[in-house]
Scaffold this active site. Structure first.
Site, PDB file in Angstrom:
ATOM      1  N   HIS A 155       0.840  -1.193   0.000  1.00 34.44           N
ATOM      2  CA  HIS A 155       0.000   0.000   0.000  1.00 34.44           C
ATOM      3  C   HIS A 155       0.878   1.246   0.000  1.00 34.44           C
ATOM      4  O   HIS A 155       1.750   1.391   0.874  1.00 34.44           O
ATOM      5  CB  HIS A 155      -0.926   0.020   1.228  1.00 34.44           C
ATOM      6  CG  HIS A 155      -1.897   1.152   1.198  1.00 34.44           C
ATOM      7  ND1 HIS A 155      -2.124   1.974   2.269  1.00 34.44           N
ATOM      8  CD2 HIS A 155      -2.695   1.615   0.203  1.00 34.44           C
ATOM      9  CE1 HIS A 155      -3.038   2.884   1.938  1.00 34.44           C
ATOM     10  NE2 HIS A 155      -3.401   2.678   0.687  1.00 34.44           N
ATOM     11  N   HIS A 156       0.682   2.111  -0.978  1.00 32.78           N
ATOM     12  CA  HIS A 156       1.373   3.401  -1.045  1.00 32.78           C
ATOM     13  C   HIS A 156       0.329   4.510  -1.013  1.00 32.78           C
ATOM     14  O   HIS A 156      -0.199   4.890  -2.054  1.00 32.78           O
ATOM     15  CB  HIS A 156       2.164   3.542  -2.359  1.00 32.78           C
ATOM     16  CG  HIS A 156       3.346   2.637  -2.477  1.00 32.78           C
ATOM     17  ND1 HIS A 156       3.944   2.357  -3.683  1.00 32.78           N
ATOM     18  CD2 HIS A 156       4.067   1.965  -1.533  1.00 32.78           C
ATOM     19  CE1 HIS A 156       4.987   1.543  -3.480  1.00 32.78           C
ATOM     20  NE2 HIS A 156       5.074   1.284  -2.189  1.00 32.78           N
ATOM     21  N   GLU A 157       0.007   5.007   0.163  1.00 31.54           N
ATOM     22  CA  GLU A 157      -0.832   6.201   0.234  1.00 31.54           C
ATOM     23  C   GLU A 157       0.112   7.397   0.065  1.00 31.54           C
ATOM     24  O   GLU A 157       1.077   7.541   0.820  1.00 31.54           O
ATOM     25  CB  GLU A 157      -1.571   6.259   1.573  1.00 31.54           C
ATOM     26  CG  GLU A 157      -2.355   7.533   1.818  1.00 31.54           C
ATOM     27  CD  GLU A 157      -3.387   7.835   0.727  1.00 31.54           C
ATOM     28  OE1 GLU A 157      -4.315   7.050   0.543  1.00 31.54           O
ATOM     29  OE2 GLU A 157      -3.238   8.883   0.043  1.00 31.54           O
ATOM     30  N   HIS A 195      -6.174   4.281  -6.218  1.00 36.12           N
ATOM     31  CA  HIS A 195      -7.381   4.906  -5.646  1.00 36.12           C
ATOM     32  C   HIS A 195      -7.216   6.417  -5.744  1.00 36.12           C
ATOM     33  O   HIS A 195      -6.096   6.929  -5.686  1.00 36.12           O
ATOM     34  CB  HIS A 195      -7.559   4.488  -4.184  1.00 36.12           C
ATOM     35  CG  HIS A 195      -8.218   3.154  -4.040  1.00 36.12           C
ATOM     36  ND1 HIS A 195      -9.242   2.906  -3.156  1.00 36.12           N
ATOM     37  CD2 HIS A 195      -8.009   1.990  -4.707  1.00 36.12           C
ATOM     38  CE1 HIS A 195      -9.628   1.646  -3.277  1.00 36.12           C
ATOM     39  NE2 HIS A 195      -8.891   1.061  -4.200  1.00 36.12           N
ATOM     40  N   GLU A 196      -8.330   7.106  -5.906  1.00 37.17           N
ATOM     41  CA  GLU A 196      -8.337   8.585  -6.056  1.00 37.17           C
ATOM     42  C   GLU A 196      -7.524   9.063  -7.265  1.00 37.17           C
ATOM     43  O   GLU A 196      -7.030  10.193  -7.291  1.00 37.17           O
ATOM     44  CB  GLU A 196      -7.838   9.296  -4.788  1.00 37.17           C
ATOM     45  CG  GLU A 196      -8.700   9.101  -3.572  1.00 37.17           C
ATOM     46  CD  GLU A 196      -8.337   7.851  -2.803  1.00 37.17           C
ATOM     47  OE1 GLU A 196      -9.265   7.141  -2.358  1.00 37.17           O
ATOM     48  OE2 GLU A 196      -7.153   7.568  -2.631  1.00 37.17           O
ATOM     49  N   GLU A 236      -9.901   2.752  -8.380  1.00 36.10           N
ATOM     50  CA  GLU A 236     -11.147   3.069  -7.677  1.00 36.10           C
ATOM     51  C   GLU A 236     -11.843   4.146  -8.516  1.00 36.10           C
ATOM     52  O   GLU A 236     -12.685   3.835  -9.352  1.00 36.10           O
ATOM     53  CB  GLU A 236     -10.842   3.538  -6.259  1.00 36.10           C
ATOM     54  CG  GLU A 236     -12.087   3.840  -5.459  1.00 36.10           C
ATOM     55  CD  GLU A 236     -11.779   4.568  -4.167  1.00 36.10           C
ATOM     56  OE1 GLU A 236     -12.404   4.231  -3.158  1.00 36.10           O
ATOM     57  OE2 GLU A 236     -10.930   5.492  -4.167  1.00 36.10           O
ATOM     58  N   GLU A 242     -16.519   1.698   0.517  1.00 38.86           N
ATOM     59  CA  GLU A 242     -16.026   2.279   1.776  1.00 38.86           C
ATOM     60  C   GLU A 242     -16.954   3.375   2.310  1.00 38.86           C
ATOM     61  O   GLU A 242     -17.067   3.559   3.524  1.00 38.86           O
ATOM     62  CB  GLU A 242     -14.612   2.841   1.582  1.00 38.86           C
ATOM     63  CG  GLU A 242     -14.551   3.993   0.574  1.00 38.86           C
ATOM     64  CD  GLU A 242     -13.133   4.484   0.287  1.00 38.86           C
ATOM     65  OE1 GLU A 242     -12.174   3.758   0.568  1.00 38.86           O
ATOM     66  OE2 GLU A 242     -13.003   5.611  -0.230  1.00 38.86           O
TER      67      GLU A 242
HETATM   68  C1  NOJ Z   1      -9.015   6.047   0.439  1.00 38.74           C
HETATM   69  C2  NOJ Z   1      -9.037   4.713  -0.242  1.00 38.74           C
HETATM   70  O1  NOJ Z   1     -10.117   4.626  -1.146  1.00 38.74           O
HETATM   71  C3  NOJ Z   1      -9.139   3.655   0.836  1.00 38.74           C
HETATM   72  O2  NOJ Z   1      -9.285   2.385   0.242  1.00 38.74           O
HETATM   73  C4  NOJ Z   1      -7.936   3.731   1.744  1.00 38.74           C
HETATM   74  O3  NOJ Z   1      -8.124   2.831   2.792  1.00 38.74           O
HETATM   75  C5  NOJ Z   1      -7.758   5.130   2.306  1.00 38.74           C
HETATM   76  N1  NOJ Z   1      -7.841   6.119   1.297  1.00 38.74           N
HETATM   77  C6  NOJ Z   1      -6.422   5.280   3.012  1.00 38.74           C
HETATM   78  O4  NOJ Z   1      -5.382   5.215   2.076  1.00 38.74           O
HETATM   79 CA    CA Z   2     -11.403   6.506  -2.130  1.00 35.53          CA
END
Ligand code: NOJ
Ligand code: CA
Length: 698
Positions: free
Chosen positions: A407-409, A477-478, A496, A502
């Site tokens: 996971h890379h946020e 995502h985003e 996403e 979510e």
């Molecule tokens: C939004 C993402 O859609 C979600 O899947 C993720 O858990 C959170 N951001 C944190 O990165």
């Molecule tokens: Ca999201």
């Protein structure tokens, strides 16, 4: 079949010029016309007009436009008919059949050249601007697109408001003339875009005319160009291309020779033709990855929903202040989700139930203050928290035959991510992670850029390309919403880029019709990581005070594995919740994620959808049927099954008194023997769904 190419040079340079091109079936007809030097087009379906005369062209910064004063230099026609095999997909082979016309234009005063390429498929039309190499128009800046879509009536539209940073909205259903972003009851406060006094909505835009034609306006192959939103003229029933600007207000920086994305209009009197269309994929370039053997479908579980429901946290310490003054070490809050022990529990659960992967969010340092502060460097993407033993976890996962998903946020700091991307991918290779889920929550750094601008489109595409060098699969995502680039880089397996499941955990949620619209909009551009499979529907099981809930029945969550196509599917609920409903969980364990064939049996945007799919290299079929807030009954003929073969059908359906609000967890499972001559009755509760697995019996 070899393309047949004919090129006619016109003998006169005319400002009046008209030419027609039809779909292979001849149902769709497109006319190009030059009127007083301005390019325009019209579209008809079965001889009925569906797009009235609409202007085309572009505006340039610091110079004249590319929308007027044209003459036609010539045109070319071409027919193309091939089939190709997606690496992963809804079907093992895709037909790409269209008639093409290229119109070569030249501006009389400036001498500048512009080509417009039209392609007419059986389910719609597409056109793009092609900028040939020329001395006078080498490097240039697009300040706007003139492209119009003049509609024939006040259609029903499924729309979300314009927003240059997010598509995570609930769909509105109204007449085109009733679009009104000011009346929306928004709970996330993201700025709406009203431009020139007009509302802006996002594409893909799904519509239905009063005479029951289904229309969809979208785009394909958005590469080195911003996303196209739509500016709505509610009086004249006209949509205008609205390109997303960059930090200083420009739209796109281009260098000829180059092309714009395709502008697409799908049309049919059968909604199934739109939702099953592969036109967007077909308009993208074939795979640029030679060896695709490492690109694999994945069903996964993860340390994820437990944070969304508030059982645990992404952060290790709760806040940055929870630090030991002497050592500077963070003091654990005791609620951290991504611990070594918890990760091993998920690995055990995945191994026991046949899942391919485990995603772990909150494994790396930085989550104490990741959100909403527009900070340059929140994460380094390589440093685990002290309670996440990445080496031990890697070895444990390997011993159990389970793959780890990274996971890379980025928390929007794309500059930081790009600086660190190679080190982050090296780290994944070191520990054997084959896939990454990336995230772009919050405002973008470089500051002033939007998620949907040219800079960010280039970033999302770059990450997919760079990941391919490392043989890494990407699920963003985003990001900006996909427009078929996954055909060109098949390692970009999911995104996403819409309002996912979510939202049901912590907001007013996704109304029951939401999942009946996404396949007509967001999914046309590529698979969505919707994260279905929630069995504990009401959030008050975690906290009695909570009123949030998933807006479906339990069996609709099962049906979503079929109706929301993705080769990457999460079983999103907690292991302990699945253990409470082992019979229903069986469907998630059994369901395939990569397909030989898909058939769209029933479809109506905003109302219902029924799809059956045959698993790749297998005789198993799976059916998913969903409805909106209305109960629904229908009878399905099983004539898609192999003739003469008997199948065991396991039907997972809503209980007699099931209802997404009042009684969402009521379900029944029945097993029947069927053949291709059988029919089954589908009985769907309000907000409900049915899932069926078909297994051949000897
Ligand atoms: C939004 C993402 O859609 C979600 O899947 C993720 O858990 C959170 N951001 C944190 O990165
Ligand atoms: Ca999201």
């Amino acid at each position: 079949m070899k393309p047949i190419l004919t090129f006619f040079l016109t003998l006169f340079a005319g400002t009046l010029f008209a030419q027609n091109v039809q779909s292979p079936s001849k149902n769709i007809s497109l006319d190009f016309k030059l009127v007083d030097g301005k390019p325009s087009y019209t579209v008809a379906y079965k001889t009925k007009p569906v797009v009235l005369q609409s202007l085309m062209g572009l505006k340039l910064k610091e110079t004249t436009d590319l929308a007027s004063d044209f003459v036609v230099d010539g045109f070319a026609n071409n027919t193309f008919n091939e089939s190709w095999k997606p690496v992963l997909g809804e079907q093992s082979s895709i037909v790409n059949h269209y008639n093409e016309m290229t119109v070569a234009l030249r501006q009389q005063k400036t001498g500048r050249k512009l080509n417009i390429i039209f392609r007419v498929f059986d389910e719609g039309i597409a056109f793009r601007y092609d900028f040939p190499r020329q001395t006078d128009l080498n490097y240039f800046i697009i300040s706007d697109e003139v492209t119009q879509f003049n509609l024939t009536g006040d259609h029903k539209v499924f729309w979300i408001p314009g927003d240059y940073d997010s598509q995570e909205y609930v769909y509105n259903e109204s007449r085109l003339s009733e679009i009104d972003n000011d009346k929306l009851n928004l709970n996330n406060g993201i700025a709406l875009k009203t431009i020139g006094g007009r509302y802006v909505v996002q594409s893909p835009l799904m519509m239905k005319s009063q005479d029951k034609l289904y229309l969809n306006i979208f785009e394909a192959a958005v590469v080195n160009y911003p996303v196209m939103h739509l500016n709505v003229d509610t009086k004249n029933l006209r949509l205008n291309a609205q390109l997303v600007p960059n930090a200083i207000g420009d739209k796109a920086y281009l260098q000829a020779p180059c092309v714009s994305p395709w502008r697409t209009i799908m049309v049919s009197d059968d909604a199934r033709d739109i939702v099953s269309s592969k036109m967007i994929l077909n308009l993208n370039d074939p795979s640029k990855i030679d060896d695709t053997s490492w690109i694999k479908p994945m069903k996964y579980v993860g340390i994820w929903w437990e944070m969304h429901v508030g059982k645990s946290t992404w952060d290790f310490a709760g806040s940055q202040n929870a630090q030991n003054a002497a050592t500077q070490d963070l003091i654990p809050s005791g609620k951290h989700g991504a611990t070594t022990a918890n990760t091993m529990r998920y690995i055990d659960f995945a191994a026991k139930n046949g899942f391919d992967g485990v995603l772990v969010e909150g494994w790396n340092v930085g989550w104490e203050d990741w959100f909403g502060n527009w900070k340059e460097e929140v994460f380094d993407f390589v440093t685990p928290y002290p309670d996440f033993d990445i080496k031990a976890i890697t070895e444990y996962a390997k011993s159990k035959g389970v793959k780890m998903i990274m996971h890379h946020e980025t928390s929007g700091s794309v500059a930081n991510y790009e600086r660190r991307l190679d080190r982050a991918f090296d780290n994944m290779k070191q520990y054997g992670y084959p896939a990454v889920k990336s995230g772009y929550v919050g405002r973008i750094i470089p500051r002033g850029e939007f998620h949907d601008g040219q800079t960010m489109v280039n970033h999302f595409n770059f990450v997919a390309r760079r990941a391919a060098d490392y043989k890494i699969m990407v699920n963003s995502h985003e990001s900006s919403r996909p427009t078929g680039y996954g055909r060109t880089y098949p390692n970009y397996i999911a995104a996403e880029a819409a309002r996912g499941n979510e939202f049901n955990a912590w907001s007013t949620g996704n109304p029951p019709m939401h999942e009946t619209i996404l396949p007509f909009t967001r999914l046309l551009g590529g698979p969505m990581d919707y994260t279905p499979g929630i069995f504990e529907i009401k959030m008050n099981v975690y906290d009695a005070k909570k009123t949030e809930q998933v807006h479906t029945t339990l069996t609709k969550q099962l049906a979503l594995y079929i109706t929301m196509y993705s080769p990457l599917q999460m079983a999103a609920d907690l292991p302990e919740n699945y253990e409470k409903y082992p019979d229903a969980f069986q469907f998630i364990k059994d369901v395939a994620v990569d397909w030989q064939e898909s058939k769209y049996l029933e479809a109506e945007p905003g109302d219902y959808l029924t799809i059956v799919r045959k698993a790749k290299n297998s005789e198993q079929w799976f059916l998913g049927a969903i409805t909106d807030e209305n109960a629904r009954k229908s009878t399905i003929s099983l004539d898609f099954l192999t003739k003469g073969q008997k199948y065991k059908a396991v039907i997972y359906e809503d209980g007699n008194d099931a209802d997404w609000q009042k009684n969402p967890k009521a379900y029944k499972i029945r097993t029947v023997e069927v053949t291709s001559k059988s029919k089954i009755n589908l009985v769907l509760a309000p907000g409900g769904g049915t899932a069926v697995s078909f297994e051949p019996v000897k």
